[in-house]
Design a protein around this motif. Structure first.
Motif, mmCIF file in Angstrom:
data_model
loop_
_atom_site.group_PDB
_atom_site.id
_atom_site.type_symbol
_atom_site.label_atom_id
_atom_site.label_comp_id
_atom_site.label_asym_id
_atom_site.label_seq_id
_atom_site.Cartn_x
_atom_site.Cartn_y
_atom_site.Cartn_z
ATOM 1 N N GLY A 238 0.816 -1.267 -0.046
ATOM 2 C CA GLY A 238 0.069 0.110 -0.146
ATOM 3 C C GLY A 238 0.977 1.310 0.205
ATOM 4 N N TYR A 239 2.263 1.206 -0.588
ATOM 5 C CA TYR A 239 2.964 2.152 -0.554
ATOM 6 C C TYR A 239 2.425 3.512 -1.586
ATOM 7 C CZ TYR A 239 6.747 5.535 -1.382
ATOM 8 O OH TYR A 239 7.655 6.537 -1.601
ATOM 9 N N VAL A 240 2.426 4.725 -0.975
ATOM 10 C CA VAL A 240 2.228 5.853 -1.842
ATOM 11 C C VAL A 240 3.475 7.019 -1.504
ATOM 12 C CG1 VAL A 240 -0.425 5.734 -1.988
ATOM 13 C CG2 VAL A 240 0.422 6.618 0.264
ATOM 14 N N GLN B 238 4.539 9.073 8.311
ATOM 15 C CA GLN B 238 5.373 9.340 7.067
ATOM 16 C C GLN B 238 6.614 8.695 7.202
ATOM 17 O OE1 GLN B 238 5.605 13.500 6.136
ATOM 18 N NE2 GLN B 238 3.208 13.961 6.572
ATOM 19 N N CYS B 239 7.171 8.197 5.996
ATOM 20 C CA CYS B 239 8.446 7.512 5.908
ATOM 21 C C CYS B 239 9.531 8.184 6.737
ATOM 22 C CB CYS B 239 8.983 7.417 4.658
ATOM 23 S SG CYS B 239 7.896 6.349 3.595
ATOM 24 N N LYS B 240 9.634 9.791 6.609
ATOM 25 C CA LYS B 240 10.691 10.356 7.478
ATOM 26 C C LYS B 240 10.628 10.030 9.129
ATOM 27 C CE LYS B 240 8.036 14.478 7.466
ATOM 28 N NZ LYS B 240 7.888 15.897 6.786
ATOM 29 N N ASN B 241 9.323 9.739 9.519
ATOM 30 C CA ASN B 241 9.384 9.351 11.004
ATOM 31 C C ASN B 241 9.135 7.957 11.254
ATOM 32 O OD1 ASN B 241 6.509 9.392 10.653
ATOM 33 N ND2 ASN B 241 6.349 11.444 11.072
ATOM 34 N N CYS B 242 9.216 7.175 10.111
ATOM 35 C CA CYS B 242 9.177 5.607 10.294
ATOM 36 C C CYS B 242 10.732 5.168 10.755
ATOM 37 C CB CYS B 242 8.823 5.099 9.120
ATOM 38 S SG CYS B 242 8.798 3.190 8.900
ATOM 39 N N GLN B 243 10.450 4.006 11.550
ATOM 40 C CA GLN B 243 11.870 3.429 12.136
ATOM 41 C C GLN B 243 12.747 2.705 11.057
ATOM 42 O OE1 GLN B 243 10.982 0.255 14.856
ATOM 43 N NE2 GLN B 243 11.126 1.456 16.608
ATOM 44 N N LEU B 244 11.991 2.565 9.734
ATOM 45 C CA LEU B 244 12.832 1.764 8.780
ATOM 46 C C LEU B 244 13.393 2.761 7.707
ATOM 47 C CD1 LEU B 244 10.522 -0.259 9.962
ATOM 48 C CD2 LEU B 244 11.311 -1.518 7.741
ATOM 49 N N PHE B 245 13.156 4.082 7.901
ATOM 50 C CA PHE B 245 13.581 5.200 6.853
ATOM 51 C C PHE B 245 15.096 5.281 7.326
ATOM 52 C CE2 PHE B 245 14.027 10.008 5.463
ATOM 53 C CZ PHE B 245 13.742 9.530 4.313
ATOM 54 N N GLN B 246 16.008 5.177 5.959
ATOM 55 C CA GLN B 246 17.299 5.226 6.313
ATOM 56 C C GLN B 246 17.869 6.703 5.834
ATOM 57 O OE1 GLN B 246 17.898 1.940 3.806
ATOM 58 N NE2 GLN B 246 18.520 0.505 5.290
ATOM 59 N N GLY C 3 16.488 5.672 1.595
ATOM 60 C CA GLY C 3 16.267 4.162 1.398
ATOM 61 C C GLY C 3 15.237 3.608 2.477
ATOM 62 N N CYS C 4 14.953 2.427 2.223
ATOM 63 C CA CYS C 4 14.090 1.471 3.162
ATOM 64 C C CYS C 4 14.397 0.098 2.669
ATOM 65 C CB CYS C 4 12.509 1.911 2.913
ATOM 66 S SG CYS C 4 11.465 0.659 3.853
ATOM 67 N N PRO C 5 14.767 -0.648 3.973
ATOM 68 C CA PRO C 5 15.002 -1.830 3.762
ATOM 69 C C PRO C 5 13.790 -2.800 3.041
ATOM 70 C CG PRO C 5 14.899 -1.536 6.004
ATOM 71 C CD PRO C 5 14.662 -0.224 5.227
ATOM 72 N N LEU C 6 12.833 -2.605 3.182
ATOM 73 C CA LEU C 6 11.523 -3.112 2.444
ATOM 74 C C LEU C 6 11.726 -3.233 0.853
ATOM 75 C CD1 LEU C 6 8.601 -2.771 4.629
ATOM 76 C CD2 LEU C 6 10.333 -4.577 4.794
ATOM 77 N N PHE C 7 12.520 -2.002 0.523
ATOM 78 C CA PHE C 7 12.550 -1.596 -1.059
ATOM 79 C C PHE C 7 13.920 -1.608 -1.386
ATOM 80 C CE2 PHE C 7 8.348 -0.061 0.421
ATOM 81 C CZ PHE C 7 7.485 -0.892 -0.261
ATOM 82 N N ALA C 8 14.839 -2.478 -1.553
ATOM 83 C CA ALA C 8 16.097 -2.477 -1.547
ATOM 84 C C ALA C 8 16.494 -1.986 -2.833
ATOM 85 C CB ALA C 8 16.900 -3.997 -1.318
ATOM 86 N N TRP D 141 4.360 6.737 2.587
ATOM 87 C CA TRP D 141 3.806 5.798 3.651
ATOM 88 C C TRP D 141 3.580 4.625 3.149
ATOM 89 C CZ3 TRP D 141 -0.472 2.773 4.269
ATOM 90 C CH2 TRP D 141 -0.771 2.203 5.689
ATOM 91 N N CYS D 142 3.970 3.365 4.067
ATOM 92 C CA CYS D 142 3.294 2.133 3.486
ATOM 93 C C CYS D 142 2.868 1.272 4.713
ATOM 94 C CB CYS D 142 4.537 1.146 2.796
ATOM 95 S SG CYS D 142 5.497 0.456 4.004
ATOM 96 N N SER D 143 1.994 0.191 4.486
ATOM 97 C CA SER D 143 1.354 -0.490 5.713
ATOM 98 C C SER D 143 2.498 -1.116 6.797
ATOM 99 C CB SER D 143 0.304 -1.498 5.266
ATOM 100 O OG SER D 143 1.064 -2.628 4.519
ATOM 101 N N ALA D 144 3.730 -0.952 6.494
ATOM 102 C CA ALA D 144 4.577 -1.520 7.214
ATOM 103 C C ALA D 144 5.388 -0.425 8.257
ATOM 104 C CB ALA D 144 5.749 -2.353 6.591
ATOM 105 N N TYR D 145 4.564 0.629 8.276
ATOM 106 C CA TYR D 145 5.055 1.783 8.879
ATOM 107 C C TYR D 145 5.132 1.541 10.550
ATOM 108 C CZ TYR D 145 4.771 6.395 11.261
ATOM 109 O OH TYR D 145 5.159 7.485 12.261
ATOM 110 N N SER D 146 6.082 1.987 11.076
ATOM 111 C CA SER D 146 6.552 1.775 12.605
ATOM 112 C C SER D 146 7.265 2.953 13.055
ATOM 113 C CB SER D 146 7.542 0.618 12.619
ATOM 114 O OG SER D 146 7.659 0.300 14.188
HETATM 115 FE FE1 SF4 Z 1 8.273 4.321 4.464
HETATM 116 FE FE2 SF4 Z 1 7.015 1.994 4.808
HETATM 117 FE FE3 SF4 Z 1 9.719 2.122 4.477
HETATM 118 FE FE4 SF4 Z 1 8.459 2.847 6.836
HETATM 119 S S1 SF4 Z 1 8.544 0.752 5.776
HETATM 120 S S2 SF4 Z 1 10.109 3.852 5.484
HETATM 121 S S3 SF4 Z 1 6.595 3.826 5.975
HETATM 122 S S4 SF4 Z 1 8.157 2.427 2.920
#
Ligand code: SF4
Length: 76
Positions: free
Chosen positions: A16-18, A37-45, A54-59, A68-73
């Motif tokens: 569900g990424y946008v 938002q990605c910028k305040n997500c734990q996974l945002f690099q 970068g985001c490890p979910l989308f190498a 944003w995506c549904s894996a937001y944390s």
């Molecule tokens: Fe953005 Fe989803 Fe990656 Fe978090 S997990 S940085 S919300 S794309």
């Protein structure tokens, strides 16, 4: 230089990424808020001020800082 993630990428669609968090599918993701938002997500690099990062979910791709995506944390 990694390319910006395509919203139509199958994995992006699956999560569900946008690029614009406010455009997330609210019917499918009722717990989503535009403040997530990605910028305040734990996974945002990227750094908090980077427009993309970068985001490890989308190498190998870059996600938008305001995305944003549904894996937001939420970043602690
Ligand atoms: Fe953005 Fe989803 Fe990656 Fe978090 S997990 S940085 S919300 S794309």
């Amino acid at each position: 230089e990694p390319a910006k993630l395509d919203e139509k990428d199958p994995q992006a669609v699956g999560l569900g990424y946008v690029h614009d968090s406010s455009k997330a599918d609210k019917a499918k993701y009722p717990n989503h808020t535009a403040a997530q938002q990605c910028k305040n997500c734990q996974l945002f690099q990227g750094k908090a001020t980077d427009p993309m990062g970068g985001c490890p979910l989308f190498a190998g791709k870059l996600v938008a800082a305001g995305g944003w995506c549904s894996a937001y944390s939420k970043k602690a």
